[in-house]
Scaffold this motif. Structure first.
Motif, mmCIF file in Angstrom:
data_model
loop_
_atom_site.group_PDB
_atom_site.id
_atom_site.type_symbol
_atom_site.label_atom_id
_atom_site.label_comp_id
_atom_site.label_asym_id
_atom_site.label_seq_id
_atom_site.Cartn_x
_atom_site.Cartn_y
_atom_site.Cartn_z
ATOM 1 N N ILE A 45 50.833 36.810 42.995
ATOM 2 C CA ILE A 45 50.048 37.158 41.863
ATOM 3 C C ILE A 45 50.623 38.040 40.918
ATOM 4 O O ILE A 45 51.727 38.855 41.279
ATOM 5 C CB ILE A 45 48.565 37.634 42.338
ATOM 6 N N ASP A 87 47.674 40.385 35.928
ATOM 7 C CA ASP A 87 46.670 39.731 35.315
ATOM 8 C C ASP A 87 45.579 39.133 36.270
ATOM 9 O O ASP A 87 44.553 38.807 35.728
ATOM 10 C CB ASP A 87 46.926 38.851 34.253
ATOM 11 N N TYR A 88 45.787 39.392 37.559
ATOM 12 C CA TYR A 88 44.887 38.491 38.448
ATOM 13 C C TYR A 88 43.585 39.104 38.346
ATOM 14 O O TYR A 88 43.188 40.180 38.307
ATOM 15 C CB TYR A 88 45.566 38.946 40.135
ATOM 16 N N ASP A 89 42.644 38.070 38.209
ATOM 17 C CA ASP A 89 41.295 38.530 37.851
ATOM 18 C C ASP A 89 40.501 39.413 38.889
ATOM 19 O O ASP A 89 40.558 39.097 39.962
ATOM 20 C CB ASP A 89 40.416 37.404 37.416
ATOM 21 N N GLY A 90 39.910 40.625 38.334
ATOM 22 C CA GLY A 90 39.258 41.268 39.558
ATOM 23 C C GLY A 90 40.224 42.092 40.441
ATOM 24 O O GLY A 90 39.647 42.384 41.533
ATOM 25 N N LEU A 91 41.322 42.421 40.426
ATOM 26 C CA LEU A 91 42.241 42.784 41.414
ATOM 27 C C LEU A 91 41.737 44.043 42.080
ATOM 28 O O LEU A 91 41.700 44.242 43.178
ATOM 29 C CB LEU A 91 43.537 42.709 40.742
ATOM 30 N N LYS A 92 41.522 45.001 41.123
ATOM 31 C CA LYS A 92 41.090 46.438 41.590
ATOM 32 C C LYS A 92 39.843 46.311 42.510
ATOM 33 O O LYS A 92 39.729 46.813 43.584
ATOM 34 C CB LYS A 92 40.827 47.189 40.341
ATOM 35 N N GLU A 93 38.998 45.503 42.074
ATOM 36 C CA GLU A 93 37.692 45.470 42.717
ATOM 37 C C GLU A 93 38.049 44.863 44.347
ATOM 38 O O GLU A 93 37.381 45.099 45.362
ATOM 39 C CB GLU A 93 36.744 44.569 41.902
ATOM 40 N N LYS A 136 41.464 34.216 50.634
ATOM 41 C CA LYS A 136 41.954 34.024 49.415
ATOM 42 C C LYS A 136 43.523 33.982 49.773
ATOM 43 O O LYS A 136 44.253 34.741 50.343
ATOM 44 C CB LYS A 136 41.963 35.249 48.523
#
Ligand code: NI
Length: 184
Positions: free
Chosen positions: A20, A23-29, A53
């Motif tokens: 990844i 810019d991977y969407d929602g990584l922190k969360e 995932k």
């Protein structure tokens, strides 16, 4: 948020996970949720395929082993796109378990030391050398990114003895304390 865990028999656990980018969407969360899920299930490591995932992301916290190795107190890391670049040291035996294989524990032999390159949660690159419990946890979790499970590493005789337990897990007849994703 707690995430349900994939179990033995789910094809995602046999896939090689993909890298990844930042810019991977929602990584922190996602990372926060993986930690929460791991702690709640009393795990010391969790790889993304275990939360359905297929990406190269691992979280671990070796703190429960601080009695054996005091420097492990508070030792937790996020490993993104990790690559084990060297295996070294004597082979060691360690009794492993896995949240995706509830109720199964087996002695597994692995190299005692590793050198690993990875990105942290801020996508900063690191190269570290770990031994002992850290090397053990990371090799186990890294295998998940390669589609491997610790039961692949035990003798055929030991594995035969586990057949009924493995079948029960894959058919959803084993219900651990944490939420799982039932196999189709
Ligand atoms: Ni595991």
């Amino acid at each position: 948020m707690l995430l349900p865990i994939t179990v033995y028999g789910n094809p995602i656990l046999r896939k090689k996970a993909r890298e990844i980018g930042p810019d991977y969407d929602g990584l922190k969360e996602l990372i926060e949720n993986m930690y929460e899920t791991m702690y709640k299930a009393d795990g010391v490591g969790l790889a993304a395929p275990q939360i359905n995932k297929s990406i190269r992301l691992i979280v671990f916290d070796a703190s429960p082993f601080e009695e054996d190795e005091p420097e492990l107190k508070g030792f937790r890391k996020v490993l993104i796109n990790p690559e084990i670049i060297e295996f070294a040291g004597e082979e060691e035996t360690f009794n492993e378990g896995c949240l995706s294989l509830p109720g199964i524990r087996e002695d597994v032999i692995r190299p005692g030391k590793i050198k690993i390159r990875y990105h942290d949660e801020d996508f900063k690159e690191h190269i570290d050398e770990w031994e002992g419990v850290r090397a053990r946890i990371v090799q186990h979790e890294y295998d998940h990114l390669e589609g491997k499970l610790f039961v692949d590493k035990i003798s055929p005789i030991r594995r035969r003895l586990l057949t009924s337990k493995l079948t029960a897990i894959s058919k959803g007849k084993t219900q651990p304390e944490y939420r799982i994703i039932p196999n189709k």
